[in-house]
Structures are given as structure tokens and as C-alpha cells.
Design an enzyme around this catalytic site. Structure first.
Site, PDB file in Angstrom:
ATOM      1  N   THR A 152      27.535  30.370  -0.472  1.00 39.58           N
ATOM      2  CA  THR A 152      28.173  29.835  -1.664  1.00 39.58           C
ATOM      3  C   THR A 152      27.854  30.740  -2.848  1.00 39.58           C
ATOM      4  OG1 THR A 152      28.147  27.558  -0.864  1.00 39.58           O
ATOM      5  CG2 THR A 152      28.278  27.874  -3.238  1.00 39.58           C
TER       6      THR A 152
ATOM      7  N   GLY B 153      41.246  19.809  -1.673  1.00 38.37           N
ATOM      8  CA  GLY B 153      42.359  18.873  -1.774  1.00 38.37           C
ATOM      9  C   GLY B 153      43.125  18.600  -0.498  1.00 38.37           C
ATOM     10  N   ILE B 154      42.727  19.177   0.623  1.00 41.00           N
ATOM     11  CA  ILE B 154      43.462  18.984   1.882  1.00 41.00           C
ATOM     12  C   ILE B 154      43.346  17.521   2.318  1.00 41.00           C
ATOM     13  CG2 ILE B 154      43.631  19.624   4.313  1.00 41.00           C
ATOM     14  CD1 ILE B 154      44.404  21.919   2.522  1.00 41.00           C
TER      15      ILE B 154
ATOM     16  N   TYR C   7      28.866  10.328  -5.876  1.00 45.38           N
ATOM     17  CA  TYR C   7      28.462  11.690  -5.524  1.00 45.38           C
ATOM     18  C   TYR C   7      29.569  12.410  -4.756  1.00 45.38           C
ATOM     19  CZ  TYR C   7      26.098  15.638  -3.430  1.00 45.38           C
ATOM     20  OH  TYR C   7      25.774  16.916  -3.035  1.00 45.38           O
TER      21      TYR C   7
ATOM     22  N   LYS D 270      31.827  32.119   0.013  1.00 48.60           N
ATOM     23  CA  LYS D 270      32.550  30.884  -0.306  1.00 48.60           C
ATOM     24  C   LYS D 270      32.548  30.654  -1.821  1.00 48.60           C
ATOM     25  CE  LYS D 270      32.435  25.882   0.595  1.00 48.60           C
ATOM     26  NZ  LYS D 270      32.292  25.430  -0.807  1.00 48.60           N
TER      27      LYS D 270
ATOM     28  N   ASP E  70      39.648  25.819   1.022  1.00 48.24           N
ATOM     29  CA  ASP E  70      39.390  24.381   0.950  1.00 48.24           C
ATOM     30  C   ASP E  70      39.885  23.870  -0.397  1.00 48.24           C
ATOM     31  OD1 ASP E  70      37.460  24.936  -1.008  1.00 48.24           O
ATOM     32  OD2 ASP E  70      35.772  24.679   0.333  1.00 48.24           O
TER      33      ASP E  70
ATOM     34  N   GLY F  70      36.348  18.651   3.410  1.00 49.64           N
ATOM     35  CA  GLY F  70      35.029  18.152   3.037  1.00 49.64           C
ATOM     36  C   GLY F  70      34.987  16.672   2.737  1.00 49.64           C
TER      37      GLY F  70
ATOM     38  N   HIS G 248      35.009  24.798  -5.261  1.00 46.89           N
ATOM     39  CA  HIS G 248      33.927  23.823  -5.064  1.00 46.89           C
ATOM     40  C   HIS G 248      34.457  22.396  -5.209  1.00 46.89           C
ATOM     41  CE1 HIS G 248      29.470  24.399  -4.576  1.00 46.89           C
ATOM     42  NE2 HIS G 248      29.532  23.079  -4.634  1.00 46.89           N
TER      43      HIS G 248
ATOM     44  N   ALA H 178      26.858  18.013   1.409  1.00 44.28           N
ATOM     45  CA  ALA H 178      25.426  17.722   1.400  1.00 44.28           C
ATOM     46  C   ALA H 178      25.116  16.259   1.697  1.00 44.28           C
ATOM     47  CB  ALA H 178      24.845  18.100   0.037  1.00 44.28           C
TER      48      ALA H 178
ATOM     49  N   LEU I 288      24.901  28.491   3.047  1.00 45.69           N
ATOM     50  CA  LEU I 288      23.628  28.849   2.422  1.00 45.69           C
ATOM     51  C   LEU I 288      23.765  28.987   0.916  1.00 45.69           C
ATOM     52  CD1 LEU I 288      20.644  29.842   2.968  1.00 45.69           C
ATOM     53  CD2 LEU I 288      21.582  32.160   2.909  1.00 45.69           C
ATOM     54  N   TYR I 289      22.816  28.359   0.194  1.00 47.73           N
ATOM     55  CA  TYR I 289      22.574  28.685  -1.205  1.00 47.73           C
ATOM     56  C   TYR I 289      21.409  29.672  -1.221  1.00 47.73           C
ATOM     57  CZ  TYR I 289      25.431  24.780  -2.899  1.00 47.73           C
ATOM     58  OH  TYR I 289      26.469  23.934  -3.188  1.00 47.73           O
TER      59      TYR I 289
ATOM     60  N   SER J 256      25.695  22.155   5.872  1.00 48.14           N
ATOM     61  CA  SER J 256      25.218  22.489   4.535  1.00 48.14           C
ATOM     62  C   SER J 256      23.725  22.804   4.553  1.00 48.14           C
ATOM     63  CB  SER J 256      25.469  21.304   3.594  1.00 48.14           C
ATOM     64  OG  SER J 256      24.806  21.483   2.358  1.00 48.14           O
TER      65      SER J 256
END
Length: 354
Positions: free
Chosen positions: A171, A285-286, A40, A228, A283, A306, A252, A95, A144-145, A122
Site C-alpha cells: 500500500t 465501488g465494485i 469502520y 496498491k 478496486d 473489499g 483506498h 483489516a 503490506l504497510y 491484510s
């Protein structure tokens, strides 16, 4: 560290002394997480080109250092929406933290606070906001979604505001879920006893999400609202026109639409269009302090991290989260000093080798 001082995972002590960089955390986490949880967190959409490009694009950028500048004292602080951060790295919204560690978001909040970082919680948290707030000593933001139930959405925004969340990250790149093949192969679902109190029974938003809905949400929000998932300069312009306080350049983490470009490649176009009217975060790949430096050089005000936070959490709970952030912060400071930059203001695109 003495055995009785080591962080615990399921009652067993975990030694993080051998962790040197963020890639080490992923290796450790893979051995500790269930296969379902690891897939996941680690996976992306479809063939995962964008997941790889996020890293490859950062690796490909070359730095152009200056020497013999006074870097004996570094100032890495930035100010976002009136709040001064000691360094420009935030914890991105991810999440279901209880599938990674028994304490879930409580451990994340403790770890982020110890590292003096803002934690963006999240809306798919597995811990209620009130409980997270109790253990957080640094500011919280809320992601927020937007739901098809406007009353539910408005109530959730007001709940986040009431417990002191200082910004909302909406998002905007997920009208439907992506083709997450690896996630599907392990039949991902929340384990028994783990739930997401604000998911409202759904894993993705159902409302026909348009600019009209964004205007509606901004109209009643009492804290800054960031959008976002912005990858197109025209969308960045629209965000400003409807009153967004900031944007997050994000794909994402390659988890929705595969074969979109790396965020670091998109960033300069967004920066040019926005022209410093609102803050821009990024954001994707950092993993290294040099990555943070490159993002700032190309115009980002700050970055969010993330997946490495999830791996740090799985490896060592709150201590793992803290160490993840501390490693990244230390590497960023090293990169500043080694390129001859002593302040955030002195980091600009001349730092990127042409």
C-alpha cells in the site's frame, strides 16, 4: 436449507436465502455488526465524495452490447503471475476481520477458497498468517504497510513468503491516515481480546515512504510485488521502472484523501501509460457484475472487492463470503453473455457506449 445447516453467528443460525445481491448483504450486515464495526467498514474520509463517486462513475458508464454472438460457453479465466484464476475477481485486503465475525480471517479464507478466489490478507489481520494458511485451499497474497523498522518489514515479507503467499501488495497511498470522521465519532478501537499481530503497535506506517523504500523492498522480495494505490500515470511509469510486477489502481475506497476521482475514471489513463507491460488491477465501488465487466473493458486484468466481502463475512461467516463472490461471479457471467462476449479477451473498450 435446513435449520441445522445454516451458518452461525455467535451461535445463532443465519439464513442467507433471501440475499439476492451485494447491496442486500450490506443491509443485513448493518443489523448484525456493532455500530463501531459497521462505521469502520462502511465509512470513508471527510465528506465521502470519493466513496460516492466510485459508485456513481460505474453507474454512469453505459454498455454497448452486440447480439447474435455464440455465448453458449463462457471462458472467464485469467492468468496472473503464472496462476490461472477461474474468474477475474479477488478478495481485497481489509483489516480487523474479527470485529465483523468471531472467526475473522479464518472464515474469510474458507469462504474465498470455496469460491475459488485469491484472498489478499491484510497486514492488519487479526489472525496469524500460519493459521489462515491452514484453512485456505486457494492461493493467498499478502498486503503490506511498510514500517519504520526495516528489519520488522523484511521479516514480515519473508514470513508471508515462507507460508506460501504468492504475491505482495504494498500500500503506497497512506503516508498518513485520512480524515475518517465517522470512524472518529464512534471512537474506533479494537475490542478487548482482539489484536493485530503484525501491526507492530501502529495503525499507520511511519517510515518516510518513497520510491527508494519501494526499490529496497522489491530488491529482496522473492514473489511478485504490486503497488496498491496508484492514481497517476507518472506513478504507474515509476512503478514499472523500479521493477514492480503489477499495480492496483485504488483510491483506498475513498478512506484516505477525499475528492480524488473514482478509480474507474482514472483507469483508462493508467492503462494507456502502462501499455500492457505489467498487469493492472482495480478496486473501488465494485458491487455488480456489470462493474467488473466495465473495469475489464477499460483495461483492468482483474478487480478486487473489499467492503462487500466484509459485509458478507458479518452476515454469514464463510458462507457469506462465498455467496458474495458467487453472486458477483454469476452477474459477471450474465453481463458477458448479454453483451455478446464469450471470453475475457473479447472484452474491450468497444463495450463502453460513447
Amino acid at each position: 436449507m435446513a435449520q441445522d445447516q445454516l451458518p452461525l453467528i455467535n451461535g445463532e443460525p443465519v439464513d442467507l436465502s433471501g440475499i439476492i445481491n451485494l447491496f442486500d448483504f450490506e443491509k443485513m450486515a448493518e443489523g448484525k455488526m456493532t455500530k463501531m464495526a459497521y462505521e469502520y467498514v462502511a465509512s470513508g474520509a471527510a465528506d465521502e465524495f470519493t466513496v460516492r463517486w466510485n459508485r456513481q462513475a460505474l453507474d454512469t458508464l453505459k454498455l454497448n452490447p452486440n447480439v447474435l454472438n455464440d455465448v453458449s460457453t463462457l471462458d472467464t479465466s485469467v492468468t496472473l503471475f503464472g496462476h490461472k484464476l477461474p474468474y477475474p475477481i479477488l478478495v481485497a485486503p481489509t483489516a480487523f476481520h474479527k470485529i465483523m465475525h468471531p472467526e475473522g480471517e479464518l472464515a474469510t479464507a474458507r469462504g474465498a477458497s470455496k469460491a475459488e478466489a485469491i484472498y489478499v490478507v491484510s497486514s492488519f489481520t487479526t489472525t496469524p498468517l500460519e493459521e489462515i494458511k491452514k484453512v485456505a485451499s486457494e492461493p493467498l497474497w499478502f498486503q503490506l504497510y511498510v514500517r519504520d523498522d526495516k528489519e520488522f518489514t523484511k521479516n514480515l515479507v519473508q514470513k508471508a513468503e515462507s507460508i506460501g503467499c504468492r504475491a505482495l501488495c504494498i500500500t503506497v497511498d497512506t503516508p498518513v491516515g485520512g480524515a475518517r470522521n465517522r470512524q472518529a465519532r464512534v471512537n474506533f478501537k479494537l475490542p478487548e481480546g482482539v489484536n493485530a499481530p503484525y501491526a507492530n503497535g501502529e495503525m499507520i506506517q511511519k517510515m518516510p515512504l518513497t520510491w527508494k523504500e519501494m526499490e529496497w523492498l522489491i530488491s529482496f522480495a522473492k514473489v511478485p510485488v504490486l503497488l496498491k494505490g496508484i492514481l497517476h500515470p507518472d506513478d504507474a511509469e515509476k512503478a514499472i521502472q523500479i521493477g514492480a510486477s503489477g499495480i492496483i489502481v485504488s483510491n483506498h475506497s475513498g478512506r484516505n484523501l477525499d475528492t480524488v476521482p473514482a478509480t474507474i475514471e482514472v483507469l483508462p489513463r493508467i492503462v494507456e501509460r502502462v501499455n500492457k507491460r505489467i498487469p493492472i488491477l482495480m478496486d473501488g465501488g465494485i458491487r455488480r457484475g456489470t462493474d467488473v465487466l466495465k473495469a475489464i473493458a477499460l483495461g483492468a486484468n482483474a478487480v478486487l472487492v473489499g467492503k462487500p466481502i466484509c459485509f458478507g463475512l458479518a452476515s454469514g461467516g464463510a458462507e457469506g463470503v462465498t455467496k458474495t463472490l458467487e453472486i458477483l461471479r454469476a452477474e459477471f457471467e450474465m453481463a458477458m453473455a448479454l453483451t455478446g462476449r464469450s471470453t475475457i479477451a473479447s472484452i474491450d473498450k468497444s463495450l463502453i457506449w460513447k
